[in-house]
Design a protein around this motif. Structure first.
Motif, PDB file in Angstrom:
ATOM      1  N   PHE A 100      60.302  11.170  -2.984  1.00 35.58           N
ATOM      2  CA  PHE A 100      60.785  12.137  -4.078  1.00 35.58           C
ATOM      3  C   PHE A 100      61.178  13.427  -3.848  1.00 35.58           C
ATOM      4  O   PHE A 100      61.899  13.972  -4.740  1.00 35.58           O
ATOM      5  CB  PHE A 100      59.884  11.677  -5.449  1.00 35.58           C
ATOM      6  CG  PHE A 100      59.714  10.532  -6.106  1.00 35.58           C
ATOM      7  CD1 PHE A 100      60.928  10.155  -6.796  1.00 35.58           C
ATOM      8  CD2 PHE A 100      58.530   9.675  -5.653  1.00 35.58           C
ATOM      9  CE1 PHE A 100      60.657   8.764  -7.335  1.00 35.58           C
ATOM     10  CE2 PHE A 100      58.683   8.455  -6.321  1.00 35.58           C
ATOM     11  CZ  PHE A 100      59.552   8.169  -7.232  1.00 35.58           C
ATOM     12  N   TYR A 101      60.841  14.005  -2.941  1.00 36.48           N
ATOM     13  CA  TYR A 101      61.374  15.371  -2.200  1.00 36.48           C
ATOM     14  C   TYR A 101      62.353  15.188  -1.139  1.00 36.48           C
ATOM     15  O   TYR A 101      62.132  15.930  -0.471  1.00 36.48           O
ATOM     16  CB  TYR A 101      60.234  16.144  -1.912  1.00 36.48           C
ATOM     17  CG  TYR A 101      59.449  16.776  -2.978  1.00 36.48           C
ATOM     18  CD1 TYR A 101      60.043  17.464  -4.102  1.00 36.48           C
ATOM     19  CD2 TYR A 101      57.997  16.568  -3.498  1.00 36.48           C
ATOM     20  CE1 TYR A 101      59.409  17.922  -5.340  1.00 36.48           C
ATOM     21  CE2 TYR A 101      57.454  16.877  -4.298  1.00 36.48           C
ATOM     22  CZ  TYR A 101      58.038  17.746  -5.328  1.00 36.48           C
ATOM     23  OH  TYR A 101      57.563  18.394  -6.579  1.00 36.48           O
ATOM     24  N   GLY A 102      62.856  14.002  -1.183  1.00 36.52           N
ATOM     25  CA  GLY A 102      63.995  13.997  -0.097  1.00 36.52           C
ATOM     26  C   GLY A 102      65.560  14.014  -0.614  1.00 36.52           C
ATOM     27  O   GLY A 102      65.718  14.606  -1.585  1.00 36.52           O
ATOM     28  N   THR A 103      66.472  13.615   0.451  1.00 35.92           N
ATOM     29  CA  THR A 103      67.922  13.848  -0.158  1.00 35.92           C
ATOM     30  C   THR A 103      68.475  12.482   0.281  1.00 35.92           C
ATOM     31  O   THR A 103      68.314  11.947   1.233  1.00 35.92           O
ATOM     32  CB  THR A 103      68.441  14.826   0.837  1.00 35.92           C
ATOM     33  OG1 THR A 103      67.614  16.178   0.722  1.00 35.92           O
ATOM     34  CG2 THR A 103      69.816  14.947   0.833  1.00 35.92           C
ATOM     35  N   PRO A 104      69.296  11.921  -0.776  1.00 39.34           N
ATOM     36  CA  PRO A 104      69.344  12.599  -2.058  1.00 39.34           C
ATOM     37  C   PRO A 104      68.397  12.411  -2.900  1.00 39.34           C
ATOM     38  O   PRO A 104      67.344  11.821  -2.731  1.00 39.34           O
ATOM     39  CB  PRO A 104      70.703  11.651  -2.404  1.00 39.34           C
ATOM     40  CG  PRO A 104      70.548  10.441  -1.724  1.00 39.34           C
ATOM     41  CD  PRO A 104      69.802  10.566  -0.487  1.00 39.34           C
ATOM     42  N   LEU A 106      65.784  10.621  -5.197  1.00 41.83           N
ATOM     43  CA  LEU A 106      65.460   9.347  -5.430  1.00 41.83           C
ATOM     44  C   LEU A 106      65.354   9.187  -6.895  1.00 41.83           C
ATOM     45  O   LEU A 106      65.780   8.146  -7.428  1.00 41.83           O
ATOM     46  CB  LEU A 106      64.316   8.930  -4.675  1.00 41.83           C
ATOM     47  CG  LEU A 106      63.522   7.705  -4.695  1.00 41.83           C
ATOM     48  CD1 LEU A 106      64.480   6.517  -4.504  1.00 41.83           C
ATOM     49  CD2 LEU A 106      62.313   7.682  -3.946  1.00 41.83           C
ATOM     50  N   ASP A 107      64.729  10.111  -7.569  1.00 44.96           N
ATOM     51  CA  ASP A 107      64.325  10.004  -8.987  1.00 44.96           C
ATOM     52  C   ASP A 107      65.713   9.839  -9.517  1.00 44.96           C
ATOM     53  O   ASP A 107      65.684   8.857 -10.490  1.00 44.96           O
ATOM     54  CB  ASP A 107      63.458  10.926  -9.451  1.00 44.96           C
ATOM     55  CG  ASP A 107      63.137  10.789 -11.024  1.00 44.96           C
ATOM     56  OD1 ASP A 107      62.548   9.788 -11.462  1.00 44.96           O
ATOM     57  OD2 ASP A 107      63.206  11.880 -11.597  1.00 44.96           O
ATOM     58  N   ALA A 108      66.583  10.726  -9.389  1.00 47.94           N
ATOM     59  CA  ALA A 108      67.962  10.623 -10.001  1.00 47.94           C
ATOM     60  C   ALA A 108      68.771   9.195  -9.866  1.00 47.94           C
ATOM     61  O   ALA A 108      69.168   8.620 -10.696  1.00 47.94           O
ATOM     62  CB  ALA A 108      68.698  11.717  -9.686  1.00 47.94           C
ATOM     63  N   TRP A 109      68.564   8.736  -8.664  1.00 50.41           N
ATOM     64  CA  TRP A 109      69.338   7.503  -8.194  1.00 50.41           C
ATOM     65  C   TRP A 109      68.620   6.401  -9.141  1.00 50.41           C
ATOM     66  O   TRP A 109      69.489   5.534  -9.501  1.00 50.41           O
ATOM     67  CB  TRP A 109      69.196   7.382  -6.615  1.00 50.41           C
ATOM     68  CG  TRP A 109      69.980   6.101  -6.194  1.00 50.41           C
ATOM     69  CD1 TRP A 109      71.350   6.073  -5.827  1.00 50.41           C
ATOM     70  CD2 TRP A 109      69.346   4.855  -6.089  1.00 50.41           C
ATOM     71  NE1 TRP A 109      71.792   4.916  -5.555  1.00 50.41           N
ATOM     72  CE2 TRP A 109      70.707   4.048  -5.428  1.00 50.41           C
ATOM     73  CE3 TRP A 109      68.268   4.318  -5.853  1.00 50.41           C
ATOM     74  CZ2 TRP A 109      70.509   2.764  -4.902  1.00 50.41           C
ATOM     75  CZ3 TRP A 109      68.241   3.000  -5.604  1.00 50.41           C
ATOM     76  CH2 TRP A 109      69.189   2.088  -5.144  1.00 50.41           C
ATOM     77  N   LEU A 110      67.225   6.414  -9.086  1.00 51.34           N
ATOM     78  CA  LEU A 110      66.723   5.409  -9.899  1.00 51.34           C
ATOM     79  C   LEU A 110      67.012   5.121 -11.061  1.00 51.34           C
ATOM     80  O   LEU A 110      67.322   4.313 -11.714  1.00 51.34           O
ATOM     81  CB  LEU A 110      65.061   5.326  -9.538  1.00 51.34           C
ATOM     82  CG  LEU A 110      64.620   5.243  -7.992  1.00 51.34           C
ATOM     83  CD1 LEU A 110      63.051   5.492  -7.989  1.00 51.34           C
ATOM     84  CD2 LEU A 110      64.856   3.524  -7.636  1.00 51.34           C
ATOM     85  N   ARG A 111      66.941   6.491 -11.728  1.00 48.88           N
ATOM     86  CA  ARG A 111      67.180   6.388 -13.173  1.00 48.88           C
ATOM     87  C   ARG A 111      68.485   6.192 -13.465  1.00 48.88           C
ATOM     88  O   ARG A 111      68.834   5.425 -14.645  1.00 48.88           O
ATOM     89  CB  ARG A 111      66.839   8.045 -13.800  1.00 48.88           C
ATOM     90  CG  ARG A 111      65.157   8.054 -13.708  1.00 48.88           C
ATOM     91  CD  ARG A 111      64.670   9.326 -14.532  1.00 48.88           C
ATOM     92  NE  ARG A 111      63.478   9.619 -14.034  1.00 48.88           N
ATOM     93  CZ  ARG A 111      62.100   8.885 -14.638  1.00 48.88           C
ATOM     94  NH1 ARG A 111      62.449   8.033 -15.581  1.00 48.88           N
ATOM     95  NH2 ARG A 111      61.162   9.184 -14.327  1.00 48.88           N
ATOM     96  N   ALA A 112      69.609   6.381 -12.846  1.00 44.74           N
ATOM     97  CA  ALA A 112      70.646   6.059 -13.003  1.00 44.74           C
ATOM     98  C   ALA A 112      71.024   4.759 -13.045  1.00 44.74           C
ATOM     99  O   ALA A 112      71.803   4.143 -13.610  1.00 44.74           O
ATOM    100  CB  ALA A 112      71.856   7.129 -12.033  1.00 44.74           C
TER     101      ALA A 112
END
Length: 195
Positions: A100-104, A106-112
């Motif tokens: 969850f502290y990576g790029t891109p 992860l949290d934003a991608w999962l929620r989208a």
């Protein structure tokens, strides 16, 4: 067990550098790689999203540092990348324990994508797998850890305490499951529920 139709499989740090026994020491669970491959296969065959996580170590001696062969994914993982239907696949790179502290992001991608459930597998059980699972739980995801699709290494801690890889892995599983961060289950349970 229920596995959501859009549950994401998060494959953590399945990299060649973890084959360096001289660096890491003894490991547990020799069947982990087969179980990780089985999970990826089921996820791809059912069209569920797959996240491949790579640790780009900044440690000068680490076999996982960028530019070294050990930074590459293990061959069986690399062969499966890019085969997830519908483009529901993400590569996350990181320099710390949590995906969850990576790029891109992860949290934003999962929620989208509307994902609320994660299945986590990979290396090391008590390090990046556990940290990613804990953060996923903290962020409100329903987290499942496929215990036998993970492995780790012997570890020395404070006061000269030394624990075998199996003891370390079990302690991690107890902490995750008993602490309510994740459900710790077997690969077979996950595969059977996901088919």
């Amino acid at each position: 067990m229920d596995i959501a139709e859009n549950a994401a499989l998060v494959v953590v740090d399945v990299q060649q550098g973890f084959e360096d026994a001289g660096f890491w020491g003894p490991r547990n669970n020799p069947g982990a790689d087969d179980n990780i491959a089985a999970l990826i296969d089921v996820w791809q065959s059912t069209g569920r999203p797959v996240v491949f996580v790579r640790h780009d170590s900044v440690g000068p001696r680490s076999p996982l540092r960028r530019g070294q062969a050990g930074n590459d994914f293990k061959e069986y993982v690399e062969r499966r990348r890019g085969r997830t239907p519908g483009g529901a696949e993400l590569l996350v790179t990181k320099t710390v324990n949590s995906a969850f502290y990576g790029t891109p992001d992860l949290d934003a991608w999962l929620r989208a994508a509307g994902v609320t459930q994660l299945v986590v597998a990979g290396i090391q059980t008590n390090m990046c797998v556990e940290t990613t699972a804990r953060m996923g739980g903290n962020l409100g995801y329903d987290v499942v850890v496929a215990y036998d699709a993970t492995y780790t290494f012997d570890l020395e801690g404070p006061f000269g305490w030394r624990r075998s890889a199996e003891e370390v892995a079990q302690a991690s599983a107890v902490s995750l499951h008993g602490g309510g961060f994740a459900r710790v289950v077997t690969t077979k349970e996950v595969v059977d529920a996901a088919r």
